[in-house]
Design an enzyme around this catalytic site. Structure first.
Site, short mmCIF file in Angstrom:
data_model
loop_
_atom_site.label_atom_id
_atom_site.label_comp_id
_atom_site.label_asym_id
_atom_site.label_seq_id
_atom_site.Cartn_x
_atom_site.Cartn_y
_atom_site.Cartn_z
N ARG A 174 -3.16 -12.58 4.54
CA ARG A 174 -3.92 -12.02 5.65
C ARG A 174 -3.74 -12.81 6.95
O ARG A 174 -3.95 -12.28 8.03
CB ARG A 174 -5.41 -11.96 5.29
CG ARG A 174 -5.78 -10.86 4.31
CD ARG A 174 -7.27 -10.81 4.05
NE ARG A 174 -7.64 -9.69 3.19
CZ ARG A 174 -7.57 -9.72 1.86
NH1 ARG A 174 -7.16 -10.82 1.25
NH2 ARG A 174 -7.91 -8.67 1.15
N LYS A 213 -8.11 -0.20 2.82
CA LYS A 213 -7.64 -0.18 4.21
C LYS A 213 -6.80 -1.42 4.52
O LYS A 213 -6.99 -2.46 3.87
CB LYS A 213 -8.83 -0.03 5.17
CG LYS A 213 -9.87 -1.17 5.07
CD LYS A 213 -9.45 -2.42 5.82
CE LYS A 213 -10.24 -3.61 5.41
NZ LYS A 213 -9.61 -4.88 5.83
N HIS A 224 0.81 -1.22 0.00
CA HIS A 224 0.00 0.00 0.00
C HIS A 224 0.84 1.27 0.00
O HIS A 224 0.61 2.18 -0.80
CB HIS A 224 -0.94 0.00 1.21
CG HIS A 224 -2.08 -0.96 1.07
ND1 HIS A 224 -3.11 -1.03 2.00
CD2 HIS A 224 -2.38 -1.89 0.12
CE1 HIS A 224 -3.97 -1.96 1.62
NE2 HIS A 224 -3.54 -2.50 0.50
N ASP A 260 -7.08 -5.88 9.96
CA ASP A 260 -8.04 -6.15 8.90
C ASP A 260 -9.42 -5.63 9.33
O ASP A 260 -9.84 -4.53 8.94
CB ASP A 260 -8.07 -7.65 8.61
CG ASP A 260 -8.97 -8.00 7.44
OD1 ASP A 260 -9.35 -7.10 6.68
OD2 ASP A 260 -9.33 -9.20 7.31
#
Length: 356
Positions: free
Chosen positions: A169, A100, A82, A183
């Site tokens: 993740r 996000k 990101h 998350d």
């Protein structure tokens, strides 16, 4: 000025395919131009989903080589990418939307925010759950005084996923910025700050419960807000029975809501928001209740409105207005998440001196 703004999308996993691409396609004034994915199956999926007019390229280099043909870049790639991709877009003179969490740390988010401000470019984190139907309902009830003064805001994203799915993740590598705190917690903390304002202290419990898991999968966070209200936030992959999505306790009444906003399921199923067609609407049986022990009644849920996010982005780019969510707001939420991680690791409450 009547031409559509051309969007480049980095990533076509769940975030890119189920959220960003459909919402961009549904937004008047935006057109998806290019998708970056090296995965052959996903490149074929782009063609099926979005049509032959949307080009696909394998690398970010190929997208940035055409920077002058784009008006907006959306970063929907893994968390570790990101910051570098957002910075690259800003240095190429392109406004950016970033899924996000915007960054791994508040310092990185502040760096990106300062760079965007220096260059006069939009930088907005995709906090779509501010437009969930249930959260919109909570905000409306608070605004109209139906709850009185809010004393405690309880909010949950719980799932029953006893088996690991794999992927970044669930990775324990800090560079991946995985785990539920960053998350699902990115949404829950953002909502708490949007509803109740700055936070002065943070307490958290974070566990790795499932066999073979590397990242946190069962987390509780307690926030004390500057106004005296408290937020209690749960995020879990190990909840065999789910608690209420919201329980908001006020001096006049309480609001309790079960179930999830329907928009994600609709988008995953391939539905698109269209003008004049109901969107984000749930049946009466799913409405929450407002009242006290003596009397409580169902309250119609506000319609969910994820399209409002990208409509806000398009308006900001065309008219120079504010972003629907700002990078500085993301930095505030990241300071809370960092404090939560410290609290869980050290077993103490962490004070945020100025209140964020």
């Amino acid at each position: 000025m009547n031409a559509s703004l051309r969007v480049g999308l980095l990533g076509y996993g769940l975030a890119g395919s189920a959220f960003h691409a459909p919402l961009i396609a549904a937004t008047d004034g935006l057109v998806l131009d290019t998708v970056v994915t090296a995965n052959p199956e996903r490149r074929a999926q782009v063609a099926r989903d979005r049509g032959a007019d949307v080009r696909t390229v394998a690398t970010a280099d190929e997208l940035f080589a055409r920077a002058d043909a784009l008006d907006l870049v959306v970063v929907a790639s893994p968390n570790r990418t990101h910051v570098p991709l957002a910075e690259r877009a800003l240095r190429a003179g392109l406004p950016v939307v970033v899924d996000k969490p915007l960054a791994a740390t508040a310092a990185e988010a502040e760096h990106l925010a300062a760079l965007a401000e220096e260059r006069g470019l939009l930088l907005s984190p995709f906090q779509n759950r501010r437009w969930d139907n249930d959260f919109r309902t909570v905000r409306a009830l608070v605004a109209e005084g139906a709850l009185g003064e809010v004393l405690r805001f309880e909010s949950r994203f719980e799932r029953w996923r006893p088996e690991l799915k794999g992927g970044w993740r669930e990775s324990g590598d800090p560079g991946e910025v995985g785990g539920l705190l960053y998350d699902l917690g990115s949404h829950l903390v953002d909502q708490a700050l949007a509803l109740l304002g700055p936070v002065t202290s943070v307490y958290a419990e974070s566990d790795v419960r499932r066999a073979g898991a590397e990242a946190d999968d069962d987390v509780f966070v307690a926030l004390t807000h500057r106004n005296g209200a408290r937020s209690h936030l749960w995020m879990s992959a190990t909840a065999a029975q789910l608690g209420p999505r919201f329980r908001v306790l006020g001096t006049k009444a309480a609001y309790v809501k079960h179930g999830l906003d329907p928009q994600e399921a609709a988008l995953r199923a391939g539905a698109l928001p269209e003008p004049g067609t109901p969107w984000g609407v749930e049946p009466e049986a799913a409405w929450g209740t407002l009242g006290d022990l003596d009397a409580a009644a169902r309250v119609p849920s506000e319609a969910g409105d994820y399209p409002a996010y990208y409509a806000g982005v398009a308006a900001a780019l065309r008219d120079g207005g504010p972003a629907p969510v700002t990078a500085r707001e993301a930095a505030e939420a990241l300071r809370v998440l960092e404090a939560a991680r410290t609290s869980a690791r050290e077993g103490r409450t962490v004070a945020l001196a100025a209140g964020v």
